[in-house]
Write a protein that holds these residues in place. Structure first.
Motif, short mmCIF file in Angstrom:
data_model
loop_
_atom_site.label_atom_id
_atom_site.label_comp_id
_atom_site.label_asym_id
_atom_site.label_seq_id
_atom_site.Cartn_x
_atom_site.Cartn_y
_atom_site.Cartn_z
N SER A 202 40.65 38.43 44.90
CA SER A 202 41.51 39.59 45.07
C SER A 202 42.88 39.17 45.57
O SER A 202 43.90 39.69 45.11
CB SER A 202 40.88 40.58 46.06
N GLY A 203 42.92 38.22 46.49
CA GLY A 203 44.19 37.73 47.00
C GLY A 203 45.01 37.06 45.91
O GLY A 203 46.22 37.26 45.81
N ARG A 204 44.38 36.25 45.10
CA ARG A 204 45.06 35.57 43.99
C ARG A 204 45.59 36.59 42.99
O ARG A 204 46.72 36.47 42.52
CB ARG A 204 44.10 34.59 43.32
N GLU A 205 44.78 37.59 42.67
CA GLU A 205 45.22 38.63 41.74
C GLU A 205 46.42 39.38 42.32
O GLU A 205 47.37 39.69 41.60
CB GLU A 205 44.08 39.59 41.45
N GLY B 8 45.47 52.16 39.10
CA GLY B 8 45.55 50.71 39.21
C GLY B 8 46.21 50.31 40.52
O GLY B 8 46.61 51.17 41.31
N PRO B 9 46.32 49.01 40.78
CA PRO B 9 46.88 48.55 42.05
C PRO B 9 48.30 49.07 42.28
O PRO B 9 49.10 49.12 41.36
CB PRO B 9 46.89 47.03 41.90
N VAL C 278 57.76 41.44 52.28
CA VAL C 278 56.31 41.64 52.24
C VAL C 278 56.02 42.54 51.04
O VAL C 278 56.72 43.53 50.82
CB VAL C 278 55.79 42.31 53.53
N ILE C 279 55.02 42.16 50.28
CA ILE C 279 54.53 43.03 49.22
C ILE C 279 53.10 43.41 49.59
O ILE C 279 52.23 42.54 49.71
CB ILE C 279 54.58 42.38 47.83
N ALA C 280 52.89 44.69 49.81
CA ALA C 280 51.57 45.22 50.13
C ALA C 280 50.94 45.73 48.84
O ALA C 280 51.54 46.53 48.13
CB ALA C 280 51.69 46.34 51.15
N VAL C 281 49.76 45.24 48.55
CA VAL C 281 49.03 45.65 47.35
C VAL C 281 47.79 46.41 47.81
O VAL C 281 47.02 45.91 48.62
CB VAL C 281 48.63 44.44 46.49
N SER C 282 47.65 47.61 47.30
CA SER C 282 46.48 48.40 47.66
C SER C 282 45.85 48.96 46.39
O SER C 282 46.55 49.31 45.44
CB SER C 282 46.85 49.52 48.63
N PRO C 283 44.53 49.04 46.38
CA PRO C 283 43.85 49.55 45.18
C PRO C 283 44.04 51.05 45.03
O PRO C 283 44.17 51.78 46.02
CB PRO C 283 42.38 49.21 45.44
N TYR D 159 46.93 42.05 50.66
CA TYR D 159 46.02 42.92 49.91
C TYR D 159 45.00 43.47 50.88
O TYR D 159 44.43 42.73 51.68
CB TYR D 159 45.32 42.14 48.80
N ARG D 160 44.78 44.76 50.82
CA ARG D 160 43.76 45.39 51.67
C ARG D 160 42.93 46.32 50.80
O ARG D 160 43.44 47.26 50.20
CB ARG D 160 44.39 46.19 52.81
N GLN D 161 41.64 46.01 50.74
CA GLN D 161 40.71 46.84 49.97
C GLN D 161 40.44 48.16 50.68
O GLN D 161 40.34 49.20 50.06
CB GLN D 161 39.39 46.09 49.77
#
Length: 121
Positions: free
Chosen positions: A7-10, A109-110, A99-104, A55-57
């Protein structure tokens, strides 16, 4: 590789693609030194940008942005200083930390939230 690492790599790949679409150029990805790791090092015009991808699920564990605490900022700053010492061609350029925050989002989509100049050193 664990699911969290996947998930981190994605998330890093999504962030990199997003930044490249915005005109930034990749200098390094997953750059390591004794002080820590830099997820992405990009060039925005003549500015070297050190990008922390979070990334935070589950929001219950705290948001991705909140996870870049004082300890993490200190590690990022030390790693960035090492990068500039080793990659001297960039040492005279202005720098910033993003900082780039990615959340599902199961419906769209993300989701990426790009915070420029997220913190000062």
């Amino acid at each position: 590789m664990t699911r969290a690492q996947d998930s981190g790599r994605e998330a890093e790949d999504l962030a990199r693609a997003h930044l490249e679409r915005q005109g930034l150029r990749l200098l390094a990805q997953n750059w390591h030194c004794r002080q820590g790791e830099l997820d992405l090092v990009m060039l925005d015009g003549d500015t070297v940008v050190f990008v922390e991808v979070r990334y935070r699920q589950h929001a219950a564990w705290g948001g991705a942005l909140e996870s870049v605490d004082a300890r993490k900022r200190t590690k990022l700053t030390a790693a960035a200083q090492q990068f500039l010492l080793r990659q001297t061609r960039w040492s005279a350029h202005p720098c910033r930390f993003d900082v780039i925050a990615v959340s599902p989002d199961p419906h769209h989509g993300p989701q990426l939230n790009w915070i420029q100049n997220a913190f000062d050193t």
